[in-house]
Design a protein around this motif. Structure first.
Motif, PDB file in Angstrom:
ATOM      1  N   UNK A  57      31.180  39.655   7.574  1.00  0.00           N
ATOM      2  CA  UNK A  57      32.153  39.501   6.488  1.00  0.00           C
ATOM      3  C   UNK A  57      31.555  38.800   5.277  1.00  0.00           C
ATOM      4  N   UNK A  58      30.454  38.075   5.450  1.00  0.00           N
ATOM      5  CA  UNK A  58      29.789  37.387   4.336  1.00  0.00           C
ATOM      6  C   UNK A  58      28.864  38.324   3.560  1.00  0.00           C
ATOM      7  N   UNK A  59      28.660  39.536   4.063  1.00  0.00           N
ATOM      8  CA  UNK A  59      27.807  40.494   3.379  1.00  0.00           C
ATOM      9  C   UNK A  59      26.394  40.584   3.903  1.00  0.00           C
ATOM     10  N   UNK A  60      26.108  39.944   5.026  1.00  0.00           N
ATOM     11  CA  UNK A  60      24.774  40.073   5.621  1.00  0.00           C
ATOM     12  C   UNK A  60      24.588  41.485   6.153  1.00  0.00           C
ATOM     13  N   UNK A  61      23.371  42.020   5.963  1.00  0.00           N
ATOM     14  CA  UNK A  61      23.064  43.379   6.407  1.00  0.00           C
ATOM     15  C   UNK A  61      21.966  43.420   7.459  1.00  0.00           C
ATOM     16  N   UNK A  62      21.012  42.506   7.373  1.00  0.00           N
ATOM     17  CA  UNK A  62      19.921  42.441   8.344  1.00  0.00           C
ATOM     18  C   UNK A  62      20.006  41.149   9.135  1.00  0.00           C
ATOM     19  N   UNK A  63      19.681  41.231  10.414  1.00  0.00           N
ATOM     20  CA  UNK A  63      19.690  40.059  11.265  1.00  0.00           C
ATOM     21  C   UNK A  63      18.329  39.878  11.910  1.00  0.00           C
ATOM     22  N   UNK A  64      17.962  38.616  12.092  1.00  0.00           N
ATOM     23  CA  UNK A  64      16.812  38.269  12.918  1.00  0.00           C
ATOM     24  C   UNK A  64      17.357  37.487  14.106  1.00  0.00           C
ATOM     25  N   UNK A  65      17.087  38.011  15.288  1.00  0.00           N
ATOM     26  CA  UNK A  65      17.627  37.424  16.510  1.00  0.00           C
ATOM     27  C   UNK A  65      16.661  36.401  17.102  1.00  0.00           C
ATOM     28  N   UNK A  66      17.120  35.727  18.136  1.00  0.00           N
ATOM     29  CA  UNK A  66      16.283  34.834  18.932  1.00  0.00           C
ATOM     30  C   UNK A  66      16.905  34.771  20.321  1.00  0.00           C
ATOM     31  N   UNK A  67      16.234  34.179  21.250  1.00  0.00           N
ATOM     32  CA  UNK A  67      16.709  33.921  22.620  1.00  0.00           C
ATOM     33  C   UNK A  67      16.630  35.130  23.546  1.00  0.00           C
ATOM     34  N   UNK A  68      15.992  36.227  23.125  1.00  0.00           N
ATOM     35  CA  UNK A  68      15.819  37.369  24.020  1.00  0.00           C
ATOM     36  C   UNK A  68      15.065  36.941  25.280  1.00  0.00           C
ATOM     37  N   UNK A  69      15.550  37.432  26.423  1.00  0.00           N
ATOM     38  CA  UNK A  69      14.845  37.191  27.682  1.00  0.00           C
ATOM     39  C   UNK A  69      15.276  38.231  28.701  1.00  0.00           C
ATOM     40  N   UNK A  70      14.316  38.920  29.272  1.00  0.00           N
ATOM     41  CA  UNK A  70      14.569  39.879  30.353  1.00  0.00           C
ATOM     42  C   UNK A  70      15.670  40.876  30.014  1.00  0.00           C
ATOM     43  N   UNK A  71      15.629  41.401  28.794  1.00  0.00           N
ATOM     44  CA  UNK A  71      16.592  42.421  28.403  1.00  0.00           C
ATOM     45  C   UNK A  71      17.948  41.899  27.990  1.00  0.00           C
ATOM     46  N   UNK A  72      18.125  40.577  27.999  1.00  0.00           N
ATOM     47  CA  UNK A  72      19.403  39.961  27.652  1.00  0.00           C
ATOM     48  C   UNK A  72      19.279  39.120  26.388  1.00  0.00           C
ATOM     49  N   UNK A  73      20.392  39.014  25.661  1.00  0.00           N
ATOM     50  CA  UNK A  73      20.434  38.131  24.493  1.00  0.00           C
ATOM     51  C   UNK A  73      21.869  37.634  24.316  1.00  0.00           C
TER      52      UNK A  73
END
Length: 283
Positions: A57-73
């Motif tokens: 809702x703030x207008x973000x279009x791209x995300x950078x994730x973290x905390x991925x482990x063994x196929x889960x996030x």
């Protein structure tokens, strides 16, 4: 994930030539404002879908994730997480992965999962203090990063390294960040420059862009508090000249940038909203 805290002319010329594709790509980069989800680390794990809905809702279009482990996030299968993000009109373009993950089958699976979900970049964001006491320590890590980058290349993903300020603390008279830029293979490892931490360490991001054109394909965008350089400010309210820095996006090689904040004047979600609002006025 734990978070804290610039050779000879021929070498520079070779590095610049290798960087030309990245510079060209920068001219085609997506214009949407990005967010590193670590900014919202205190809440996203509890309610990932609710937090992501507000981020969109703030207008973000791209995300950078973290905390991925063994196929889960964030407690979800990565594919389900990615599908939900796309349904909100966003995409996961990058992710952070611990240094302990970048070898063997663990790394190959992470690369495969990123590729299957359309992710463009994978980044190592931190080196523990016990791992970087000497220049030889850095050289071993550089070798590991180059090897991990080759695996990413084979999987169609761009690999990168994200800095803090400690890479600028001299060891035996040498700046480790300069060593990294010299010995990391630009074909295998790009740099995600955290602009705040470069400024915090007393260096000029623009000088790095001009000295190593095309090497800085992703940025972290967080501002510096005017009264305390060790605190963040909402982007546009601090002491960093973002208009001047974004004017050098093409020479940097910029493809994606992400707001990332680690300290806040109020609620983290409000900082995420304020930073997006400001960036949309200057870009």
């Amino acid at each position: 994930m734990k978070r804290r805290e610039f050779v000879q002319t021929a070498t520079f010329a070779a590095a610049s030539l290798l960087a030309l594709p990245a510079i060209a790509a920068a001219g085609k980069r997506q214009k949407g404002v990005g967010l590193q989800l670590y900014t919202l680390r205190d809440t996203i794990g509890k309610d990932p879908k609710g937090v992501l809905t507000r981020v969109a809702s703030f207008g973000y279009k791209e995300l950078e994730a973290y905390s991925y482990k063994d196929g889960q996030i964030f407690g979800m299968p990565y594919a389900d997480f990615n599908t939900f993000v796309k349904g909100l009109g966003m995409q996961v373009t990058s992710g952070h992965y611990g240094l302990d993950m970048i070898k063997g089958d663990t790394w190959k699976k992470a690369v495969d999962d990123a590729k299957k979900n359309g992710q463009k970049h994978m980044v190592v964001p931190y080196i523990g203090a016990e791992q970087r006491k000497t220049l030889d320590d850095y050289k071993r890590i550089i070798a590991d990063l180059n090897a991990a980058g080759e695996v990413c290349n084979q999987g169609g993903i761009r690999f990168g390294y994200h800095n803090h300020a400690f890479e600028f603390d001299k060891i035996d008279g040498q700046v480790p960040y300069d060593l990294m830029l010299k010995e990391l293979d630009p074909k295998k490892v790009s740099m995600e420059m955290d602009i705040y931490w470069v400024v915090n360490a007393g260096y000029d991001p623009i000088q790095y862009f001009e000295k190593y054109p095309g090497r800085f394909e992703q940025w972290h965008v967080k501002d510096m508090d005017k009264a305390d350089r060790n605190k963040n400010a909402d982007v546009g309210t601090g002491s960093i000249d973002w208009k001047a820095i974004f004017a050098k996006a093409k020479v940097s090689g910029l493809q994606y940038y992400y707001v990332e904040q680690e300290s806040y004047p109020g609620a983290p979600i409000d900082s995420a909203a304020a930073s997006a609002k400001y960036l949309k006025t200057i870009l």
